[in-house]
Structures are given as C-alpha cells and as structure tokens.
Design a protein around this motif. Structure first.
Motif, PDB file in Angstrom:
ATOM      1  N   SER A 125       0.806  -1.218   0.000  1.00 25.12           N
ATOM      2  CA  SER A 125       0.000   0.000   0.000  1.00 25.12           C
ATOM      3  C   SER A 125       0.840   1.269   0.000  1.00 25.12           C
ATOM      4  CB  SER A 125      -0.950  -0.009   1.200  1.00 25.12           C
ATOM      5  OG  SER A 125      -1.643   1.207   1.302  1.00 25.12           O
ATOM      6  N   LEU A 126       1.696   1.432   0.988  1.00 25.85           N
ATOM      7  CA  LEU A 126       2.489   2.653   1.065  1.00 25.85           C
ATOM      8  C   LEU A 126       3.401   2.793  -0.134  1.00 25.85           C
ATOM      9  CD1 LEU A 126       3.306   5.186   2.593  1.00 25.85           C
ATOM     10  CD2 LEU A 126       4.950   3.806   3.876  1.00 25.85           C
ATOM     11  N   PHE A 127       3.992   1.682  -0.567  1.00 28.18           N
ATOM     12  CA  PHE A 127       4.888   1.740  -1.722  1.00 28.18           C
ATOM     13  C   PHE A 127       4.142   2.109  -3.014  1.00 28.18           C
ATOM     14  CE2 PHE A 127       7.920  -1.539   0.392  1.00 28.18           C
ATOM     15  CZ  PHE A 127       8.455  -0.531   1.178  1.00 28.18           C
ATOM     16  N   SER A 128       2.838   1.877  -3.036  1.00 35.73           N
ATOM     17  CA  SER A 128       2.083   2.227  -4.242  1.00 35.73           C
ATOM     18  C   SER A 128       2.120   3.723  -4.501  1.00 35.73           C
ATOM     19  CB  SER A 128       0.636   1.739  -4.139  1.00 35.73           C
ATOM     20  OG  SER A 128      -0.148   2.539  -3.271  1.00 35.73           O
ATOM     21  N   ARG A 129       2.285   4.521  -3.459  1.00 33.26           N
ATOM     22  CA  ARG A 129       2.339   5.982  -3.644  1.00 33.26           C
ATOM     23  C   ARG A 129       3.481   6.393  -4.569  1.00 33.26           C
ATOM     24  NH1 ARG A 129       4.590   8.800   1.339  1.00 33.26           N
ATOM     25  NH2 ARG A 129       6.466   8.048   0.269  1.00 33.26           N
ATOM     26  N   ASP A 130       4.686   5.888  -4.319  1.00 30.60           N
ATOM     27  CA  ASP A 130       5.823   6.256  -5.164  1.00 30.60           C
ATOM     28  C   ASP A 130       5.694   5.628  -6.547  1.00 30.60           C
ATOM     29  OD1 ASP A 130       6.604   7.511  -2.872  1.00 30.60           O
ATOM     30  OD2 ASP A 130       8.559   6.542  -2.714  1.00 30.60           O
ATOM     31  N   ASN A 131       5.078   4.444  -6.601  1.00 25.05           N
ATOM     32  CA  ASN A 131       4.798   3.816  -7.890  1.00 25.05           C
ATOM     33  C   ASN A 131       3.845   4.686  -8.710  1.00 25.05           C
ATOM     34  OD1 ASN A 131       2.863   1.885  -9.527  1.00 25.05           O
ATOM     35  ND2 ASN A 131       4.795   0.784  -9.309  1.00 25.05           N
ATOM     36  N   ILE A 132       2.834   5.249  -8.064  1.00 29.73           N
ATOM     37  CA  ILE A 132       1.888   6.146  -8.738  1.00 29.73           C
ATOM     38  C   ILE A 132       2.592   7.394  -9.239  1.00 29.73           C
ATOM     39  CG2 ILE A 132      -0.093   7.679  -8.311  1.00 29.73           C
ATOM     40  CD1 ILE A 132      -1.081   5.394  -6.358  1.00 29.73           C
ATOM     41  N   ALA A 133       3.504   7.938  -8.438  1.00 29.17           N
ATOM     42  CA  ALA A 133       4.260   9.114  -8.871  1.00 29.17           C
ATOM     43  C   ALA A 133       5.058   8.812 -10.130  1.00 29.17           C
ATOM     44  CB  ALA A 133       5.194   9.568  -7.746  1.00 29.17           C
ATOM     45  N   MET A 134       5.682   7.639 -10.177  1.00 31.29           N
ATOM     46  CA  MET A 134       6.449   7.259 -11.366  1.00 31.29           C
ATOM     47  C   MET A 134       5.529   7.008 -12.555  1.00 31.29           C
ATOM     48  SD  MET A 134       9.592   4.941  -9.856  1.00 31.29           S
ATOM     49  CE  MET A 134       8.666   3.927  -8.720  1.00 31.29           C
ATOM     50  N   GLY A 135       4.363   6.405 -12.291  1.00 31.47           N
ATOM     51  CA  GLY A 135       3.398   6.210 -13.364  1.00 31.47           C
ATOM     52  C   GLY A 135       2.911   7.524 -13.938  1.00 31.47           C
ATOM     53  N   THR A 136       2.737   8.519 -13.076  1.00 33.34           N
ATOM     54  CA  THR A 136       2.339   9.851 -13.527  1.00 33.34           C
ATOM     55  C   THR A 136       3.406  10.442 -14.443  1.00 33.34           C
ATOM     56  OG1 THR A 136       1.077  10.218 -11.491  1.00 33.34           O
ATOM     57  CG2 THR A 136       1.706  12.168 -12.755  1.00 33.34           C
ATOM     58  N   ALA A 137       4.665  10.279 -14.050  1.00 32.88           N
ATOM     59  CA  ALA A 137       5.759  10.798 -14.881  1.00 32.88           C
ATOM     60  C   ALA A 137       5.782  10.125 -16.246  1.00 32.88           C
ATOM     61  CB  ALA A 137       7.090  10.596 -14.160  1.00 32.88           C
ATOM     62  N   ILE A 138       5.556   8.814 -16.274  1.00 33.64           N
ATOM     63  CA  ILE A 138       5.528   8.106 -17.552  1.00 33.64           C
ATOM     64  C   ILE A 138       4.371   8.613 -18.417  1.00 33.64           C
ATOM     65  CG2 ILE A 138       5.137   5.847 -18.627  1.00 33.64           C
ATOM     66  CD1 ILE A 138       6.639   4.656 -16.190  1.00 33.64           C
ATOM     67  N   ALA A 139       3.210   8.832 -17.785  1.00 33.47           N
ATOM     68  CA  ALA A 139       2.053   9.323 -18.540  1.00 33.47           C
ATOM     69  C   ALA A 139       2.333  10.662 -19.197  1.00 33.47           C
ATOM     70  CB  ALA A 139       0.849   9.439 -17.595  1.00 33.47           C
ATOM     71  N   LEU A 140       3.066  11.518 -18.507  1.00 33.39           N
ATOM     72  CA  LEU A 140       3.322  12.869 -19.023  1.00 33.39           C
ATOM     73  C   LEU A 140       4.589  12.959 -19.867  1.00 33.39           C
ATOM     74  CD1 LEU A 140       2.447  14.886 -15.783  1.00 33.39           C
ATOM     75  CD2 LEU A 140       0.997  14.525 -17.787  1.00 33.39           C
ATOM     76  N   SER A 141       5.329  11.862 -19.997  1.00 35.37           N
ATOM     77  CA  SER A 141       6.637  11.898 -20.649  1.00 35.37           C
ATOM     78  C   SER A 141       6.583  12.187 -22.134  1.00 35.37           C
ATOM     79  CB  SER A 141       7.363  10.562 -20.419  1.00 35.37           C
ATOM     80  OG  SER A 141       6.669   9.494 -21.065  1.00 35.37           O
ATOM     81  N   HIS A 142       5.396  12.050 -22.751  1.00 39.47           N
ATOM     82  CA  HIS A 142       5.315  12.251 -24.204  1.00 39.47           C
ATOM     83  C   HIS A 142       5.458  13.714 -24.608  1.00 39.47           C
ATOM     84  CE1 HIS A 142       3.137   8.398 -23.459  1.00 39.47           C
ATOM     85  NE2 HIS A 142       3.880   8.033 -24.491  1.00 39.47           N
ATOM     86  N   ASN A 143       5.300  14.623 -23.648  1.00 40.89           N
ATOM     87  CA  ASN A 143       5.557  16.049 -23.883  1.00 40.89           C
ATOM     88  C   ASN A 143       4.670  16.643 -24.983  1.00 40.89           C
ATOM     89  OD1 ASN A 143       6.861  18.435 -23.153  1.00 40.89           O
ATOM     90  ND2 ASN A 143       8.358  18.249 -24.811  1.00 40.89           N
ATOM     91  N   VAL A 144       3.439  16.185 -25.039  1.00 41.16           N
ATOM     92  CA  VAL A 144       2.486  16.786 -25.976  1.00 41.16           C
ATOM     93  C   VAL A 144       1.384  17.531 -25.223  1.00 41.16           C
ATOM     94  CG1 VAL A 144       2.886  15.085 -27.785  1.00 41.16           C
ATOM     95  CG2 VAL A 144       1.096  14.667 -26.090  1.00 41.16           C
ATOM     96  N   TYR A 145       1.599  17.767 -23.932  1.00 40.92           N
ATOM     97  CA  TYR A 145       0.549  18.328 -23.090  1.00 40.92           C
ATOM     98  C   TYR A 145       0.922  19.715 -22.572  1.00 40.92           C
ATOM     99  CZ  TYR A 145      -0.452  13.355 -23.142  1.00 40.92           C
ATOM    100  OH  TYR A 145      -0.678  12.066 -23.553  1.00 40.92           O
ATOM    101  N   ASP A 146      -0.098  20.545 -22.427  1.00 35.62           N
ATOM    102  CA  ASP A 146       0.091  21.912 -21.948  1.00 35.62           C
ATOM    103  C   ASP A 146      -0.483  22.116 -20.548  1.00 35.62           C
ATOM    104  OD1 ASP A 146       1.133  22.820 -24.573  1.00 35.62           O
ATOM    105  OD2 ASP A 146      -0.897  22.307 -25.219  1.00 35.62           O
ATOM    106  N   GLY A 147      -1.023  21.074 -19.986  1.00 38.39           N
ATOM    107  CA  GLY A 147      -1.568  21.085 -18.644  1.00 38.39           C
ATOM    108  C   GLY A 147      -2.053  19.685 -18.344  1.00 38.39           C
ATOM    109  N   ALA A 148      -2.402  19.434 -17.081  1.00 38.67           N
ATOM    110  CA  ALA A 148      -2.846  18.090 -16.710  1.00 38.67           C
ATOM    111  C   ALA A 148      -3.969  18.154 -15.688  1.00 38.67           C
ATOM    112  CB  ALA A 148      -1.680  17.275 -16.155  1.00 38.67           C
ATOM    113  N   LEU A 149      -4.941  17.270 -15.880  1.00 38.41           N
ATOM    114  CA  LEU A 149      -6.027  17.070 -14.935  1.00 38.41           C
ATOM    115  C   LEU A 149      -5.814  15.721 -14.260  1.00 38.41           C
ATOM    116  CD1 LEU A 149      -8.966  18.221 -17.241  1.00 38.41           C
ATOM    117  CD2 LEU A 149      -7.939  19.537 -15.370  1.00 38.41           C
ATOM    118  N   TYR A 150      -5.888  15.701 -12.935  1.00 43.26           N
ATOM    119  CA  TYR A 150      -5.581  14.501 -12.167  1.00 43.26           C
ATOM    120  C   TYR A 150      -6.844  13.969 -11.517  1.00 43.26           C
ATOM    121  CZ  TYR A 150      -0.802  16.019 -12.951  1.00 43.26           C
ATOM    122  OH  TYR A 150       0.376  16.396 -13.549  1.00 43.26           O
ATOM    123  N   LEU A 151      -7.179  12.721 -11.829  1.00 44.67           N
ATOM    124  CA  LEU A 151      -8.379  12.087 -11.317  1.00 44.67           C
ATOM    125  C   LEU A 151      -7.985  11.075 -10.252  1.00 44.67           C
ATOM    126  CD1 LEU A 151     -10.276  11.374 -14.676  1.00 44.67           C
ATOM    127  CD2 LEU A 151     -10.068  13.526 -13.414  1.00 44.67           C
ATOM    128  N   GLY A 152      -8.143  11.435  -8.997  1.00 45.92           N
ATOM    129  CA  GLY A 152      -7.791  10.544  -7.904  1.00 45.92           C
ATOM    130  C   GLY A 152      -8.381  11.047  -6.610  1.00 45.92           C
TER     131      GLY A 152
END
Length: 609
Positions: A125-152
């Motif tokens: 559970s606790l480790f999932s937090r840092d995993n989520i942070a890394m997943g967020t970085a991967i999601a945004l890594s394509h660099n085609v975005y000008d802003g982000a909406l976070y659903l959580g």
C-alpha cells in the motif's frame, strides 16, 4: 499571522532554500514557450494524435490549441474511483467547447486499503504511492501536453499524483474529485458491530451486512479518513475547486464542477497569457496551510508521512517538529468520525471547507497570500458552488457553522490544540492522533507486551491473554521491514479491552488507519526496528510511560542495561514473497524513514546516481 505559524513558515523557507532554488530553476528550464507539442517532429505528432477525431486532429495540427493530459486512477473496484469512468468523455467535450483537446495520458494503480486491510497486499500500500508518482511521470513523458487534470481520491493515490505533478512542475495542474457516496448506517453502529464480531457476539453474515450498509454505492467512503483528508488538503493548497470536494458523486453539480475544472485549466496554460504552472502555485506557505488544515479538521495521521514526501518533490523540507508546533496553536474545529459521529456529508451541510477556511483566516492561522487555481488568495475558497443554468456559479460561502456539533469556531473549538502530537523519548520519535482521545487517556504507564504482527495480538486476545492493563508494542512493521502496512486489525480487540475498563495503548513502527483514534496509538516510530531502533530491544514486561499531554514516550529502564541489551530478532523473509511483495525488494532497501516521508525519492540536488 499567528507568531508560531509564521515562525514555522520561516524555518521551512530557510531550511529549504537550496533545494527550492534548484527546483524553480528546473521548472524554468522545462518551460516550453508555447504549446509543448511544437518540439515534436511530424512523425512523433502523427503517432500522438492517430486515434483522435478529425476535429481534434485539426486542432492539434496547429500550434495554438491547448492539449490537456488526463491522468486517471480509475478502476471499478474502488467505490471512490468508479465514477471516473465517465470523466474523460465529459472532459473532452468540455474542452472542445473552448477550442482545446484532451487525451487520457495514462492510468496509475489505485488500490483500496479498505480491501487489503490485514491482508498481504496491504504491504504494497504505502509503496504504491511512489509507484503512482512514477506512473504519472511516464504518462506525461510524451511532452504533448500543456496542462494536466488529475483524477484521484484515495489514500496513497492523491499523494502519488501530486508528487508526479510536482515533478512536471512546469505544467498547470488541477485535481478533480469524484465526491462522496450518500451516508449509510451511522459510524457508531458500524464500530459497535465490529467490536461485537471481535468478541464472537455476532456472526460474519451480520458483520458483512453492516459493512455493506456503510460502504454501499459509488463514491468516496464518508468517514473522515485519509481519502477525505486528501480532498481537504487539495483545497487548502489551492489545487481543487473551492468547497467542491464533498459534493456527492453522480449529481448535476458534480458534473458541472468537472466541466468547470476542465475549462479552467485552459486559462492557466502558457499560451493563454495567464501561465500558472503547479510549481509556481505551490510553495512553503501552501504546505503550512495544508498542515494547519490537517490539525484543524482532525485529519489522517498518514499525512505526517505523505505531506513530507509531497513537499520534498517541490524542494521543500518538512519535519515532525513543524507538525507539532502547528498543532499546539491550531484549534480543532471539526467533529467527524473517528473524532465524532458525523461524516463528510454532514460536514458539507454544516458549511464545509468554506467555514473552516474562513475561521482559520480570521484567526491568522493560515496564509492568505498564496496562489491558487482560482486566483491569488486563500479567501477565494470561502465560497459555495451552485448550479446556475447548468453551469457552476460560486457565491459567498458560509463563514460560521450551520451545525456547531460538526464544525465549531476558532473561538469555541472542540479543542484548543489540533488533532496530532509528536511524542519523543528514549524509544525514538512518533506521532499520535489525539483528537479522538478522552482526557483520561492522555497518560498511561503499563507493562509492554511485545508482538511482531497484528495477527499475534489477535490470537492472544482470542485466547483471553490480554485482560489487563498493557501497552502493545507491535514492531518490525516499518517501511524497511515490510512496507509499513496499516495495522487496522489491532483496533477492534483493543477497543473491546478499553471498553472493559482496561488501560491499553499501542506503540508501533507501523501505521494505523486514517480512521483510527479511539485507542492511544504512538505510531510511525522512528527509527524502526529493522533499522536498529530502540523498539527492537523492548521485551514483554518492560514498563513504558506514555505522557501524551507532555509529548513524551519513555521506556522505564536503566540506560546502561538497555544499551547492552541485544536487538530482538524477527524472521521477515516470509513477508517478502507472495502477492507481488518480492517485486518491491529494491524499494524496501532504498526507502527512508517515516519522518523523511517513507519514500525512495530524494530532494532536488540530492538524487542518487
């Protein structure tokens, strides 16, 4: 400003100076000076927009329309996240109405602590937090975005998303909640049935019926645990629409708030002329406001870990002394379960965050001079959202409570101190949730009974071996040992013993649920047993004093004798395999202490090779 709040703020600013300078420089370096997709070649862009509609492709083919990322924690097992299935199409339609586009950039894992409590999966559970942070970085890594909406919404998910968002600090960000489910059975009734089940007085079928009457539909659980503390924090930090967190799911106002958030972020992008990236909204004062909000509302103890990790992502250094100092001057304004019987629906009906923020501002306990997604000044959050011809209209919000049994005032609080306290002594440093404790529970001196799992304590309870005053020492539960699971299974048996008149308490290097508080619980003890902490030397029968009022936790033993006592051993290998736990071996080796955020991430400038 209150002198203590200001001095805490100044101390955080001073100790964070070096890392903040580096963090801000990285934001400036990442700024694209236009829409970000212009950095891509034609082949890259064609890949990025291949599945989009003709209208969306036309917008993206030009270098003016904003393209917004949606990072979602949707799954349909979490009641709080199930509503998110409908959000992407709603958001895309709302953005097309203002000439912008959106794409689901990625999904991040979202586990439910309510499902995994007392199960092997809780150790992820606790480790999932840092995993989520890394997943967020991967999601945004394509660099085609000008802003982000976070659903959580839930426990580790919002902290993980925010860490990831701050690592992309050059992008504007808005968090969008799903809202709570309607109220089910009362929290007092649910708690009573849990204790009766622990005593064997009711059947498993009766327990399931009661639990299902509490957790009964889509939407966030209604008690004031970590998930709802997350929502409060996002408003205190200006990252969510004002007084919007506790608007029920699947309602017209909830949908209108989602559309408003989607369209609002377009006006924050770099090409809008009103560039407001998250890295320039969030600063030291934002985090101080969050800590004050945590204390004033009696929020989750988990945030004594999460806020430290989140702040670190922005180059800001928090510690438990900050929390303790803030708590001493912050009045407890709210009575929500587990501190009372009300839930977040009652909280909203009483005026919600509008009342809390107004009371704190007028008392000089929070900083008004902060940036938010709706403009400069936290006073922008003393409002009430309403529907006006299908759209959101913000009007003046309640400044005093509509129900003083749920929300008090700064002049007449439920307690003159906040809901958390720092305990220090020869066993280490820990935090304790005090907002649900009665005056007679603030001091206990009793012999220790040592356990190395919550299951061992449950077995002793069922065998009738715990009918006495004692302090349960539950160790080898820290982040390095087994991922620091929530020890939710401790509460029903100890609650039963407490109701029988025994003086009982808990000391642990693990975590407790964000909804815990009835039994005095010194938690997150650092250093943890696996790191050679003093808790590893305690033996059953040692006398321990917990003087909560004075912030002391003391093992009553001759220091010379204690120094030469060997560490107690614990076989941890069985806890490191099965249910995916073997995949997190590297995390257990690299994770730092609870007071450092129990994270594998470092401050800017301190990253390991």
């Amino acid at each position: 400003m209150n002198e203590i709040i200001q001095s805490v703020t100044d101390a955080i600013i001073k100790r964070s100076q070096k890392s903040r300078v580096l963090y801000k420089a990285r934001i400036d370096a990442a700024q694209g000076h236009g829409v970000n997709r212009t950095t891509l070649g034609c082949s890259n862009l064609a890949h990025a927009m291949a599945p989009m509609s003709t209208e969306e492709k036309a917008a993206l083919s030009h270098d003016t329309a904003a393209n917004i990322a949606i990072v979602t924690a949707y799954n349909d097992m979490l009641s709080a996240h199930e509503p998110f299935k409908l959000y992407p199409p709603l958001i895309k339609r709302a953005l097309m109405d203002v000439g912008a586009t959106a794409q689901v950039a990625g999904g991040v894992p979202a586990m439910c602590d309510g499902v995994t409590q007392s199960q092997p999966g809780m150790e992820l559970s606790l480790f999932s937090r840092d995993n989520i942070a890394m997943g967020t970085a991967i999601a945004l890594s394509h660099n085609v975005y000008d802003g982000a909406l976070y659903l959580g919404v839930c426990d580790k998910i919002v902290p993980g998303l925010l860490i990831g968002a701050l690592s992309f600090g050059h992008l504007p960000a808005i968090f969008i909640p799903a809202g709570p489910m309607p109220s089910g059975i009362s929290n007092s009734e649910k708690s009573l049935i849990r204790q009766e089940f622990a005593q064997g007085k009711v059947s498993e079928g009766a327990l399931l019926k009661a639990e299902s009457a509490s957790y009964h539909s889509s939407g966030t659980c209604t008690f004031y645990g970590t998930a709802n503390s997350n929502q409060m924090l996002l408003e205190m930090m200006g990252l969510q629409l004002p007084n919007s967190s506790f608007v029920n799911t699947d309602t017209p106002l909830r949908d209108a708030l989602t559309r408003d958030a989607a369209q609002r972020i377009v006006g924050m992008t770099e090409s809008s002329g009103n560039y407001k990236p998250i890295g320039r909204i969030i600063d030291e004062k934002s985090f101080v406001n969050a800590i004050v909000g945590l204390m004033a509302t009696g929020g989750s103890t988990n945030h004594t870990i999460h806020l430290i990790a989140m702040a670190k992502a922005a180059g800001i250094i928090l510690n438990w002394d900050d929390f303790d100092a803030v708590s001493k001057v912050t009045p407890l304004l709210c009575k929500m379960y587990p501190n009372g019987q009300a839930d977040v629906n009652h909280f909203r009906e009483a005026g919600g965050m509008s009342v809390v923020i107004h009371q704190l501002l007028d008392a000089g306990l929070v900083h008004d001079d902060v940036e938010t997604i709706v403009g400069r000044g936290l006073r922008n959050y003393v409002v009430e959202p309403q529907l006006d011809r299908g759209k959101v209209a913000f009007s003046e919000g309640a400044k005093t409570s509509r129900d003083t049994g749920v929300i008090g005032s700064a002049d007449t609080p439920f307690s003159h101190e906040g809901g958390l306290k720092l305990l220090t002594g020869n066993l280490g440093r820990s935090v304790i949730k005090t907002s649900a404790l009665k005056p007679g529970q603030l001091f206990i001196e009793a012999p220790a009974i040592v356990f190395e799992s919550q299951e061992a304590l449950q077995r002793a309870f069922k065998a009738g071996e715990l009918e006495r005053d004692f302090i349960a020492v539950v160790r080898y539960q820290g982040p390095k040992a087994n991922g620091m699971p929530e020890l939710h299974g401790l509460m029903p048996p100890l609650g039963v013993l407490q109701d029988k008149g025994f003086n009982v308490a808990i000391i642990t290097d693990g975590r407790m649920s964000g909804a815990s508080g009835k039994v005095p619980s010194a938690i997150h003890l650092s250093p943890e047993a696996k790191d050679g902490g003093a808790i590893a030397k305690v033996v059953t029968g040692d006398m321990i004093r917990m003087d909560i009022e004075n912030g002391e936790i003391t093992l009553l033993i001759d220091e010379d004798r204690f120094d030469t006592r060997p560490l107690g051993s614990c076989e941890l290998t069985p806890r490191h395999h099965g249910f995916g736990r073997e995949l997190f071996a590297a995390v257990r080796q690299e994770v730092n202490s609870a007071e450092e955020g129990a994270t594998i991430f470092d401050l800017p400038g301190e990253e390991r090779a």
